[in-house]
Design a protein around this motif. Structure first.
Motif, PDB file in Angstrom:
ATOM      1  N   THR A 102      49.099  88.611  53.449  1.00  0.00           N
ATOM      2  CA  THR A 102      48.441  88.003  54.614  1.00  0.00           C
ATOM      3  C   THR A 102      47.111  88.679  54.908  1.00  0.00           C
ATOM      4  O   THR A 102      46.093  88.027  55.154  1.00  0.00           O
ATOM      5  N   VAL A 103      47.101  90.012  54.829  1.00  0.00           N
ATOM      6  CA  VAL A 103      45.863  90.771  55.069  1.00  0.00           C
ATOM      7  C   VAL A 103      44.841  90.453  53.993  1.00  0.00           C
ATOM      8  O   VAL A 103      43.656  90.230  54.275  1.00  0.00           O
TER       9      VAL A 103
ATOM     10  N   ALA B 224      44.603  87.740  52.212  1.00  0.00           N
ATOM     11  CA  ALA B 224      44.097  86.363  52.381  1.00  0.00           C
ATOM     12  C   ALA B 224      42.998  86.313  53.437  1.00  0.00           C
ATOM     13  O   ALA B 224      41.958  85.669  53.249  1.00  0.00           O
ATOM     14  N   ALA B 225      43.191  87.047  54.531  1.00  0.00           N
ATOM     15  CA  ALA B 225      42.179  87.063  55.597  1.00  0.00           C
ATOM     16  C   ALA B 225      40.910  87.747  55.112  1.00  0.00           C
ATOM     17  O   ALA B 225      39.792  87.294  55.398  1.00  0.00           O
ATOM     18  N   LEU B 226      41.065  88.817  54.336  1.00  0.00           N
ATOM     19  CA  LEU B 226      39.898  89.537  53.817  1.00  0.00           C
ATOM     20  C   LEU B 226      39.143  88.671  52.816  1.00  0.00           C
ATOM     21  O   LEU B 226      37.910  88.659  52.797  1.00  0.00           O
ATOM     22  N   ARG B 227      39.857  87.917  52.007  1.00  0.00           N
ATOM     23  CA  ARG B 227      39.200  87.007  51.070  1.00  0.00           C
ATOM     24  C   ARG B 227      38.349  85.975  51.802  1.00  0.00           C
ATOM     25  O   ARG B 227      37.219  85.684  51.422  1.00  0.00           O
ATOM     26  N   GLU B 228      38.899  85.461  52.885  1.00  0.00           N
ATOM     27  CA  GLU B 228      38.135  84.490  53.705  1.00  0.00           C
ATOM     28  C   GLU B 228      36.864  85.141  54.249  1.00  0.00           C
ATOM     29  O   GLU B 228      35.766  84.596  54.147  1.00  0.00           O
ATOM     30  N   GLU B 229      37.032  86.346  54.798  1.00  0.00           N
ATOM     31  CA  GLU B 229      35.876  87.043  55.384  1.00  0.00           C
ATOM     32  C   GLU B 229      34.818  87.341  54.331  1.00  0.00           C
ATOM     33  O   GLU B 229      33.622  87.117  54.544  1.00  0.00           O
TER      34      GLU B 229
ATOM     35  N   PRO C  29      37.256  81.848  48.856  1.00  0.00           N
ATOM     36  CA  PRO C  29      38.212  82.945  49.141  1.00  0.00           C
ATOM     37  C   PRO C  29      39.121  83.231  47.948  1.00  0.00           C
ATOM     38  O   PRO C  29      39.358  84.378  47.599  1.00  0.00           O
TER      39      PRO C  29
END
Ligand SMILES: O=C(CO)[C@@H](O)[C@@H](O)COP(=O)(O)O
Length: 234
Positions: A12-13, A15-20, A65
């Motif tokens: 989950t972390v 995935a969020a970092l990939r988006e950012e 991402p």
């Protein structure tokens, strides 16, 4: 490398970092800091011995991402979806291993910063905006050829104990660091902005120094009082 699958929380972390990171790479384009496929951004995965970085040589308009590559702190691919990580992965990995406070790293070939790097000349702290963001000159790191730990070692040796979040690697270009990738991107944007202003000032005459005590006051204010309550200048 057949790495262990990420735990659900880590996934989950990541995935969020990939988006950012996908969004932050577009900021390099927006601020005219890169051409073609040059430059890269990475972010440390909080709580994991992992970081995420841009795939090598992929055009910015095709970055997504899912194309961001997850690596361990030795720079080995953990989850890359078949894409090779940035050619600067070893440098980013070295910095993450030796500077635990760093959560984000950016490399660009932005024009004015590279012009100072080509001369091996630090950008002197002659603007209040430099005192704010860098708290000092923007230092120059050693000439280092890509392919091993040389660039990373030069970044760490130059920035350890230095206020500046930016270093101009000699004959190459800027690398910036921050507590997270967005802060590192901001440092890259500000590095190019002040490199341009000071270069132009140099063409018109000799820039005037700022009293070191004033630099200290400006830097402290910017880091602790600038912006909205509860938000950081970084
Ligand atoms: O400057 C270098 C290597 O140090 C460039 O190759 C770099 O800007 C871009 O490479 P990647 O596409 O990230 O592999």
């Amino acid at each position: 490398m057949n790495a262990e699958p990420l735990s659900p929380d880590a996934a989950t972390v990541v995935a969020a970092l990939r988006e950012e990171l996908s969004e932050l790479h577009q900021e390099l384009v927006r601020y005219d800091l890169v051409v073609w496929t040059g430059g890269n951004v990475s972010g440390r995965v909080p709580g994991q011995d992992l970081f995420v970085i841009k795939p090598s040589g992929v055009p910015y308009e095709r970055l997504t991402p899912q194309s961001m590559v997850v690596c361990d702190l030795e720079g080995r691919v953990v989850d890359g979806g078949g894409l090779k990580p940035s050619s600067d992965t070893a440098a980013h990995a070295y910095v993450y291993r030796h500077m635990p406070e760093v959560g984000g790293i950016v490399h660009t070939h932005s024009t004015y910063a590279c012009a100072w790097a080509a001369r091996g000349e630090p950008v002197p702290c002659v603007l209040t905006a430099m005192a704010d963001e860098f708290g000092a000159e923007i230092p120059v790191g050693p000439f280092a050829v890509i392919g091993d730990d040389s660039i990373g070692r030069g970044i760490v040796e130059t920035l350890t104990g230095h206020r500046s979040p930016a270093v101009l690697m000699r004959n190459h270009g800027p690398f910036t660091i921050g507590p997270g990738p967005r802060a590192a991107v901001k440092a890259a944007v500000m590095c190019e902005d002040v490199a341009r202003s000071v270069h132009i000032s140099h063409q018109l005459g000799r820039p005037l120094p700022i009293d070191p005590e004033a630099v200290d006051r400006l830097h402290h204010r910017y880091r602790h009082a600038y912006g909205q309550p509860g938000t950081s200048a970084q």
